[in-house]
Design an enzyme around this catalytic site. Structure first.
Site, PDB file in Angstrom:
ATOM      1  N   PRO A   1       0.793  -1.232   0.000  1.00  0.00           N
ATOM      2  CG  PRO A   1      -0.023  -1.022   2.170  1.00  0.00           C
ATOM      3  CD  PRO A   1       0.630  -2.011   1.226  1.00  0.00           C
ATOM      4  CG  ASN A   2      -0.086   4.367   1.370  1.00  0.00           C
ATOM      5  OD1 ASN A   2      -1.023   5.012   0.926  1.00  0.00           O
ATOM      6  ND2 ASN A   2      -0.130   3.766   2.542  1.00  0.00           N
TER       7      ASN A   2
ATOM      8  NE  ARG B   1       4.130   6.607   1.680  1.00  0.00           N
ATOM      9  CZ  ARG B   1       4.361   5.365   2.043  1.00  0.00           C
ATOM     10  NH1 ARG B   1       4.690   4.477   1.137  1.00  0.00           N
ATOM     11  NH2 ARG B   1       4.272   5.009   3.281  1.00  0.00           N
TER      12      ARG B   1
ATOM     13  CE1 TYR C   1       9.076   4.987   2.438  1.00  0.00           C
ATOM     14  CE2 TYR C   1       7.566   6.835   2.658  1.00  0.00           C
ATOM     15  CZ  TYR C   1       8.044   5.629   3.109  1.00  0.00           C
ATOM     16  OH  TYR C   1       7.509   5.049   4.224  1.00  0.00           O
TER      17      TYR C   1
ATOM     18  CG  ASN D   1       8.365  -2.131   0.036  1.00  0.00           C
ATOM     19  OD1 ASN D   1       7.838  -2.226   1.150  1.00  0.00           O
ATOM     20  ND2 ASN D   1       8.996  -1.046  -0.366  1.00  0.00           N
TER      21      ASN D   1
ATOM     22  CB  ALA E   1       1.661   0.047   6.212  1.00  0.00           C
TER      23      ALA E   1
ATOM     24  CG  HIS F   1       5.848  -2.106   9.933  1.00  0.00           C
ATOM     25  ND1 HIS F   1       7.164  -2.505   9.948  1.00  0.00           N
ATOM     26  CD2 HIS F   1       5.776  -1.122   8.986  1.00  0.00           C
ATOM     27  CE1 HIS F   1       7.851  -1.789   9.067  1.00  0.00           C
ATOM     28  NE2 HIS F   1       7.030  -0.944   8.471  1.00  0.00           N
TER      29      HIS F   1
ATOM     30  CG  ASP G   1       0.039 -16.965   8.627  1.00  0.00           C
ATOM     31  OD1 ASP G   1       1.133 -17.029   9.238  1.00  0.00           O
ATOM     32  OD2 ASP G   1      -1.057 -16.936   9.204  1.00  0.00           O
TER      33      ASP G   1
ATOM     34  CD  GLU H   1      11.183  -7.549   5.368  1.00  0.00           C
ATOM     35  OE1 GLU H   1      11.628  -8.610   5.868  1.00  0.00           O
ATOM     36  OE2 GLU H   1      10.734  -6.609   6.038  1.00  0.00           O
TER      37      GLU H   1
ATOM     38  CG  HIS I   1      11.291  -2.375   4.067  1.00  0.00           C
ATOM     39  ND1 HIS I   1       9.923  -2.296   3.987  1.00  0.00           N
ATOM     40  CD2 HIS I   1      11.583  -3.547   4.673  1.00  0.00           C
ATOM     41  CE1 HIS I   1       9.405  -3.382   4.532  1.00  0.00           C
ATOM     42  NE2 HIS I   1      10.383  -4.158   4.961  1.00  0.00           N
ATOM     43  CB  ILE I   2      12.080   2.672  -0.485  1.00  0.00           C
ATOM     44  CG1 ILE I   2      11.515   1.881  -1.680  1.00  0.00           C
ATOM     45  CG2 ILE I   2      12.673   4.007  -0.922  1.00  0.00           C
ATOM     46  CD1 ILE I   2      10.261   2.469  -2.275  1.00  0.00           C
ATOM     47  CB  SER I   3      12.780   4.385   4.267  1.00  0.00           C
ATOM     48  OG  SER I   3      11.842   3.504   4.889  1.00  0.00           O
TER      49      SER I   3
ATOM     50  NE  ARG J   1      10.620   6.041   7.979  1.00  0.00           N
ATOM     51  CZ  ARG J   1       9.598   5.832   7.159  1.00  0.00           C
ATOM     52  NH1 ARG J   1       9.651   4.848   6.278  1.00  0.00           N
ATOM     53  NH2 ARG J   1       8.533   6.607   7.218  1.00  0.00           N
TER      54      ARG J   1
ATOM     55  NE  ARG K   1       7.491   4.441   9.481  1.00  0.00           N
ATOM     56  CZ  ARG K   1       6.346   4.537   8.802  1.00  0.00           C
ATOM     57  NH1 ARG K   1       5.952   3.558   8.028  1.00  0.00           N
ATOM     58  NH2 ARG K   1       5.595   5.610   8.894  1.00  0.00           N
TER      59      ARG K   1
HETATM   60  C1  DQA Z   1       8.421   1.017   3.427  1.00  0.00           C
HETATM   61  C2  DQA Z   1       8.582   1.262   4.917  1.00  0.00           C
HETATM   62  C3  DQA Z   1       7.277   1.036   5.654  1.00  0.00           C
HETATM   63  O1  DQA Z   1       7.451   1.280   7.043  1.00  0.00           O
HETATM   64  C4  DQA Z   1       6.216   1.984   5.135  1.00  0.00           C
HETATM   65  O2  DQA Z   1       4.977   1.719   5.756  1.00  0.00           O
HETATM   66  C5  DQA Z   1       6.103   1.976   3.660  1.00  0.00           C
HETATM   67  C6  DQA Z   1       7.294   1.865   2.846  1.00  0.00           C
HETATM   68  C7  DQA Z   1       9.698   1.339   2.633  1.00  0.00           C
HETATM   69  O3  DQA Z   1       9.782   0.909   1.494  1.00  0.00           O
HETATM   70  O4  DQA Z   1      10.588   2.032   3.148  1.00  0.00           O
HETATM   71  O5  DQA Z   1       5.013   2.151   3.115  1.00  0.00           O
HETATM   72  O6  DQA Z   1       8.116  -0.354   3.225  1.00  0.00           O
END
Ligand code: DQA
Length: 142
Positions: free
Chosen positions: A9-10, A17, A22, A73, A76, A79, A86, A97, A99-101, A106, A110
């Site tokens: 999501p997002n 964003r 990011y 990725n 959210a 977490h 599962d 896995e 994550h961009i950040s 953080r 997270r």
């Molecule tokens: C994220 C980090 C997550 O905590 C956050 O909710 C995201 C992006 C990242 O790619 O850094 O939506 O997965």
């Protein structure tokens, strides 16, 4: 080899964003990067993004049934979601896995991931380059 790259999501709002966190690259840039690296590695990559958890679960079930390696990725859901964990647990091929950040720099909420302890590897904090690194790792290319 075919790899599914699954974004939660997002992440479709990359570029608009929180650019301080990011970066200014968009989801289209992310897809272009994955396509370029896939051509270089001579593998097939399909990038998908969803804001719906049930859609993500369906894609993970598809990857399990087709025995496809996955770069995920979960954003959210990383977490929060035992359901995504599962579904990842059912994958028969490696999954990475991303994550961009750097989630460890953080907020404390997270810093726990439902995926990290069952992932083949975890890449955080390198921006969208993390996806290229994950594809190289899956393809066994340095
Ligand atoms: C994220 C980090 C997550 O905590 C956050 O909710 C995201 C992006 C990242 O790619 O850094 O939506 O997965």
């Amino acid at each position: 080899m075919k790899v599914l790259v699954l974004n939660g999501p997002n992440l479709g709002r990359l570029g608009r964003r929180d650019p301080a966190v990011y970066g200014s690259t968009t989801h289209t840039d992310l897809v272009d990067l994955c396509d370029r690296v896939a051509r270089e590695l001579d593998i097939e990559v399909e990038v998908r993004q969803t804001d719906g958890e049930s859609e993500m679960l369906g894609w993970l079930h598809e990857a399990a049934d087709r025995r496809l390696p996955v770069v995920i990725n979960a954003a959210a859901w990383t977490h929060t979601s035992v359901a995504v964990r599962d579904a990842c647990h059912q994958l028969g091929e490696p999954f990475i896995e991303v994550h961009i950040s750097n989630i460890h720099q953080r907020e404390s909420f997270r810093q726990h991931s439902y995926l990290s302890d069952i992932a083949s590897g975890v890449i955080v904090g390198f921006g969208i380059r993390g996806y290229a690194l994950a594809l190289r790792a899956l393809a066994g290319s340095d």
